[in-house]
Motif scaffolding. Sequence first.
Motif, mmCIF file in Angstrom:
data_model
loop_
_atom_site.group_PDB
_atom_site.id
_atom_site.type_symbol
_atom_site.label_atom_id
_atom_site.label_comp_id
_atom_site.label_asym_id
_atom_site.label_seq_id
_atom_site.Cartn_x
_atom_site.Cartn_y
_atom_site.Cartn_z
ATOM 1 N N VAL A 37 0.859 -1.177 0.000
ATOM 2 C CA VAL A 37 0.000 0.000 0.000
ATOM 3 C C VAL A 37 0.900 1.233 0.000
ATOM 4 O O VAL A 37 1.675 1.461 0.923
ATOM 5 N N THR A 38 0.795 1.982 -1.088
ATOM 6 C CA THR A 38 1.559 3.211 -1.258
ATOM 7 C C THR A 38 0.692 4.376 -0.798
ATOM 8 O O THR A 38 -0.427 4.542 -1.287
ATOM 9 N N ARG A 39 1.210 5.170 0.149
ATOM 10 C CA ARG A 39 0.429 6.299 0.650
ATOM 11 C C ARG A 39 1.059 7.618 0.219
ATOM 12 O O ARG A 39 2.258 7.841 0.400
ATOM 13 N N TYR A 40 0.225 8.466 -0.350
ATOM 14 C CA TYR A 40 0.609 9.863 -0.613
ATOM 15 C C TYR A 40 -0.167 10.719 0.380
ATOM 16 O O TYR A 40 -1.391 10.807 0.311
ATOM 17 N N TYR A 41 0.560 11.324 1.301
ATOM 18 C CA TYR A 41 -0.055 12.070 2.407
ATOM 19 C C TYR A 41 -0.815 13.289 1.889
ATOM 20 O O TYR A 41 -0.314 14.042 1.052
ATOM 21 N N GLY A 42 -2.042 13.476 2.403
ATOM 22 C CA GLY A 42 -2.888 14.557 1.907
ATOM 23 C C GLY A 42 -3.031 15.734 2.849
ATOM 24 O O GLY A 42 -3.857 16.618 2.628
ATOM 25 N N GLY A 43 -2.245 15.741 3.948
ATOM 26 C CA GLY A 43 -2.261 16.906 4.831
ATOM 27 C C GLY A 43 -3.126 16.771 6.065
ATOM 28 O O GLY A 43 -3.144 17.643 6.925
ATOM 29 N N VAL A 44 -3.886 15.671 6.164
ATOM 30 C CA VAL A 44 -4.744 15.468 7.333
ATOM 31 C C VAL A 44 -4.277 14.206 8.067
ATOM 32 O O VAL A 44 -4.234 13.122 7.492
ATOM 33 N N LYS A 45 -3.909 14.373 9.345
ATOM 34 C CA LYS A 45 -3.466 13.201 10.130
ATOM 35 C C LYS A 45 -4.672 12.300 10.406
ATOM 36 O O LYS A 45 -5.750 12.775 10.732
ATOM 37 N N LEU A 46 -4.476 10.995 10.283
ATOM 38 C CA LEU A 46 -5.600 10.060 10.440
ATOM 39 C C LEU A 46 -5.675 9.457 11.840
ATOM 40 O O LEU A 46 -6.706 8.907 12.211
ATOM 41 N N GLY A 47 -4.591 9.548 12.612
ATOM 42 C CA GLY A 47 -4.585 8.894 13.918
ATOM 43 C C GLY A 47 -4.413 7.398 13.759
ATOM 44 O O GLY A 47 -4.629 6.842 12.671
ATOM 45 N N ALA A 48 -4.063 6.719 14.853
ATOM 46 C CA ALA A 48 -3.775 5.279 14.775
ATOM 47 C C ALA A 48 -4.967 4.477 14.256
ATOM 48 O O ALA A 48 -4.836 3.656 13.353
ATOM 49 N N GLY A 49 -6.148 4.734 14.812
ATOM 50 C CA GLY A 49 -7.339 3.993 14.378
ATOM 51 C C GLY A 49 -7.649 4.233 12.914
ATOM 52 O O GLY A 49 -8.000 3.311 12.175
#
Length: 208
Positions: free
Chosen positions: A98-110
């Motif tokens: 799974v390749t992630r491109y960060y979009g500026g919003v933190k998702l948190g652990a859950g």
Amino acid sequence: MQEQYRTIARAGVHETEVNRSRFLCALAPAATEQEAQDFVARVRKEHPTATHNCFAYVVGADASVQKASDDGEPGGTAGVPMLQMLMRREVRYVAAVVTRYYGGVKLGAGGLIRAYGGAVGEALDAVGTLTRRRYRLATVTVDHQRAGKLENDLRATGRAVREVRYADAVTIGIGLPDGDVAAFRAWLADTTAGTAVLELGGEAYGDG
């Protein structure tokens, strides 16, 4: 040996978006751990600017090899939920990146756990799965006069014909579920008037 296992029907890539972060899940069949590692390396090379390239893979009909990596995400929020999804869906001989491109919003652990596990689940739905069953490999040797009809009969009755070789006699390689050997031997004797020879070989997995 396991009687059967499930694997992906084909390689593929599926993209999801969660809070402006892009998650691209690439799936590929992997017959060995080396193949899985090569696939991970290939995907990483394709996405050098990605924020993360997390992976999980399961090799072996009995899932004897299981590996996962968070690739810089908080421990246990990426690779492990990816691996858990593969195990929950009971797929084997498969590698997922799974390749992630960060979009500026933190998702948190859950949020990360749901996003990474969900990306794998959706990708599995997109590429589809198939079941491979354990087969006994067998060779049927028959004379040229009967070979064409026998091959047609084998295919018509849904037998897995693996190869046909022509020499002094014709040898037809087939896959037989273990429980079918006795019935097949009787059918073969009947169909070829007892002229065909059946030799049993090792075991393998085939599409069921």
